[in-house]
Scaffold this motif. Structure first.
Motif, PDB file in Angstrom:
ATOM      1  N   ILE A   1      -6.095  -0.436   9.068  1.00 47.98           N
ATOM      2  CA  ILE A   1      -7.049  -0.682   7.986  1.00 47.98           C
ATOM      3  C   ILE A   1      -6.799  -2.044   7.326  1.00 47.98           C
ATOM      4  O   ILE A   1      -7.734  -2.721   6.902  1.00 47.98           O
ATOM      5  CB  ILE A   1      -7.019   0.460   6.946  1.00 47.98           C
ATOM      6  N   GLU A   2      -5.545  -2.487   7.260  1.00 49.42           N
ATOM      7  CA  GLU A   2      -5.263  -3.810   6.701  1.00 49.42           C
ATOM      8  C   GLU A   2      -5.710  -4.920   7.646  1.00 49.42           C
ATOM      9  O   GLU A   2      -6.095  -6.007   7.203  1.00 49.42           O
ATOM     10  CB  GLU A   2      -3.774  -3.946   6.378  1.00 49.42           C
TER      11      GLU A   2
ATOM     12  N   ALA B   1      -9.309  -5.185   6.927  1.00 49.19           N
ATOM     13  CA  ALA B   1      -9.503  -5.872   5.649  1.00 49.19           C
ATOM     14  C   ALA B   1      -9.325  -7.379   5.800  1.00 49.19           C
ATOM     15  O   ALA B   1     -10.103  -8.168   5.248  1.00 49.19           O
ATOM     16  CB  ALA B   1      -8.525  -5.320   4.615  1.00 49.19           C
TER      17      ALA B   1
ATOM     18  N   ASP C   1      -9.630   4.971  -2.304  1.00 47.29           N
ATOM     19  CA  ASP C   1      -8.731   3.816  -2.224  1.00 47.29           C
ATOM     20  C   ASP C   1      -9.245   2.753  -1.253  1.00 47.29           C
ATOM     21  O   ASP C   1      -8.886   1.577  -1.369  1.00 47.29           O
ATOM     22  CB  ASP C   1      -7.333   4.250  -1.777  1.00 47.29           C
ATOM     23  N   LEU C   2     -10.073   3.187  -0.305  1.00 43.11           N
ATOM     24  CA  LEU C   2     -10.574   2.270   0.709  1.00 43.11           C
ATOM     25  C   LEU C   2     -12.014   1.820   0.440  1.00 43.11           C
ATOM     26  O   LEU C   2     -12.526   0.941   1.144  1.00 43.11           O
ATOM     27  CB  LEU C   2     -10.515   2.932   2.095  1.00 43.11           C
TER      28      LEU C   2
ATOM     29  N   ARG D   1      -1.351   4.365  -1.895  1.00 42.30           N
ATOM     30  CA  ARG D   1      -2.787   4.316  -1.639  1.00 42.30           C
ATOM     31  C   ARG D   1      -3.077   4.734  -0.195  1.00 42.30           C
ATOM     32  O   ARG D   1      -2.262   4.513   0.703  1.00 42.30           O
ATOM     33  CB  ARG D   1      -3.335   2.899  -1.885  1.00 42.30           C
TER      34      ARG D   1
ATOM     35  N   PHE E   1      -8.402   8.691   6.264  1.00 47.55           N
ATOM     36  CA  PHE E   1      -9.301   7.614   5.856  1.00 47.55           C
ATOM     37  C   PHE E   1     -10.505   8.073   5.031  1.00 47.55           C
ATOM     38  O   PHE E   1     -11.093   7.256   4.318  1.00 47.55           O
ATOM     39  CB  PHE E   1      -9.811   6.867   7.094  1.00 47.55           C
TER      40      PHE E   1
ATOM     41  N   TYR F   1     -18.565   2.204   6.994  1.00 42.37           N
ATOM     42  CA  TYR F   1     -17.539   3.162   7.415  1.00 42.37           C
ATOM     43  C   TYR F   1     -18.214   4.273   8.209  1.00 42.37           C
ATOM     44  O   TYR F   1     -19.233   4.832   7.776  1.00 42.37           O
ATOM     45  CB  TYR F   1     -16.847   3.739   6.179  1.00 42.37           C
TER      46      TYR F   1
ATOM     47  N   LEU G   1     -13.461  -1.810   0.588  1.00 45.82           N
ATOM     48  CA  LEU G   1     -13.633  -2.486   1.875  1.00 45.82           C
ATOM     49  C   LEU G   1     -15.030  -2.290   2.459  1.00 45.82           C
ATOM     50  O   LEU G   1     -15.418  -2.988   3.399  1.00 45.82           O
ATOM     51  CB  LEU G   1     -12.602  -1.970   2.889  1.00 45.82           C
TER      52      LEU G   1
ATOM     53  N   ARG H   1       0.838  -1.204   0.000  1.00 52.07           N
ATOM     54  CA  ARG H   1       0.000   0.000   0.000  1.00 52.07           C
ATOM     55  C   ARG H   1       0.872   1.253   0.000  1.00 52.07           C
ATOM     56  O   ARG H   1       0.575   2.242  -0.693  1.00 52.07           O
ATOM     57  CB  ARG H   1      -0.918  -0.024   1.230  1.00 52.07           C
TER      58      ARG H   1
ATOM     59  N   PRO I   1     -15.644   6.812   2.993  1.00 51.82           N
ATOM     60  CA  PRO I   1     -14.225   6.435   2.947  1.00 51.82           C
ATOM     61  C   PRO I   1     -13.513   6.982   1.721  1.00 51.82           C
ATOM     62  O   PRO I   1     -14.142   7.317   0.703  1.00 51.82           O
ATOM     63  CB  PRO I   1     -14.280   4.906   2.912  1.00 51.82           C
TER      64      PRO I   1
END
Length: 345
Positions: A155-156, A159, A194-195, A139, A181, A206, A198, A134, A191
């Motif tokens: 965030i990972e 995910a 890029d997010l 990102r 974010f 979110y 998710l 990332r 979000p």
């Protein structure tokens, strides 16, 4: 069941403001009733532990520093008739800030309990690898020129958990960190692009407000939870404490005075001149003698106390009531700085 990953910044913001204790307690009740589970990445627990002392300090010291400066200015430049009233008001406010600042410690304790009871998630090698990828791709949260490793790990972690779970479980991610974010332009409740993969808006959502999430998911339950949890005992004003202390001091002194009257009437204590008192054995002085001039002042003080307090508020009391009165004075004096059991009058 709803699984929620709450960013460290949200926990810290909840901890620093005593007015947010309602939300913390509501989360606790929802966890206890098995309606939600808290996902706790290791980094969130570590970051909270690292920052909690700073939050507790700031909650109490920041406003007190301002009030100290204001008090100094008022004391130095205000007119006399205005100065006393203003300084008393500032002392009241400062005392309430200190007591409410102490409530932060309760919030921290409750949050630590939630973090301990949550679903703990370690930072795996797979998570670290995706964080690196990332970062290389720039990102979010690496779209800004800052070190975003912690944010990327969080965030990972989210995910990984959402992708691995195929059961009928709903997920939510809550953060106050909208710069890293959320959408950089437009609705910051959504979000970053890029997010976006998710968060499908149904199974995974979110949020930038934990309170709004709870309202949306637990509309009916939350009213009851807030009704039960929406309390904070307002600290007594310093002036109230001092007035109560003054009354208790008068009551205890007067009771001791009445006991001395009884002792004099029974001949167990004698009223003597200062010369007689000075010539007496030191051990006898304190136990059985009282100087006549001091006794006269005591009688006048008793009459003033009867007028000030009201004879109906000066006893007599049974042993239980007498113990309560002494205990109250001891507690109030401890609050204002004395040692425990300081009952001198």
């Amino acid at each position: 069941m709803l699984h929620i990953l709450i960013d460290t910044c949200v926990w810290l913001d909840l901890a620093k403001d005593y007015r947010k204790q309602t939300i913390i307690r509501a989360v606790h009740e929802l966890v206890e009733s098995r309606q939600i589970k808290i996902i706790v990445p290791k980094i969130v627990k570590d970051e909270f532990a690292r920052n909690k002392s700073r939050v507790a300090e700031q909650a109490q010291s920041s406003l007190q520093a301002h009030f100290k400066l204001v008090r100094e200015v008022v004391d130095r430049f205000a007119e006399d008739d205005y100065k006393m009233h203003t300084l008393n008001s500032l002392n009241e406010t400062n005392q309430r800030i200190a007591m409410k600042g102490e409530a932060v410690n309760d919030s921290i304790k409750w949050i630590e309990g939630l973090l301990t009871a949550g679903i703990w998630k370690a930072t795996t090698q797979e998570i670290k690898q995706r964080v690196t990828e990332r970062a290389l791709a720039g990102r979010a949260p690496y779209h800004r020129s800052k070190n975003s490793v912690g944010d990327a790990v969080i965030i990972e972690t989210y995910a990984e958990i959402t992708n691995a779970n195929t059961k009928r479980v709903k997920f939510a991610f809550v953060t106050h960190n909208i710069r890293d974010f959320s959408q950089p332009a437009g609705d910051q409740r959504k979000p970053h692009p890029d997010l976006q993969p998710l968060f499908d808006g149904a199974r995974s959502t979110y949020w930038t407000s934990l309170a709004e999430l709870l309202k949306a998911e637990f509309t009916e339950d939350l009213d009851d939870l807030v009704a039960d949890s929406n309390w904070f005992d307002e600290p007594r004003r310093l002036s109230e404490i001092l007035v109560a202390t003054h009354l208790l001091e008068k009551q205890i002194w007067y009771n001791r005075h009445r006991n001395l009257i009884v002792r004099i009437a029974k001949g167990k204590t004698k009223v003597v001149s200062f010369e007689e008192w000075e010539a007496a054995d030191p051990r006898e002085r304190n136990r059985t003698l009282v100087v006549d001039s001091i006794w006269e002042r005591a009688l006048r003080a008793a009459r003033r106390t009867e007028i000030e307090v009201g004879i109906e508020n000066l006893g007599p009391w049974d042993d239980f009531e007498w113990g309560m009165i002494n205990g109250k004075l001891s507690a109030l004096r401890w609050v204002t700085g004395d040692d425990w059991d300081m009952l001198d009058t």
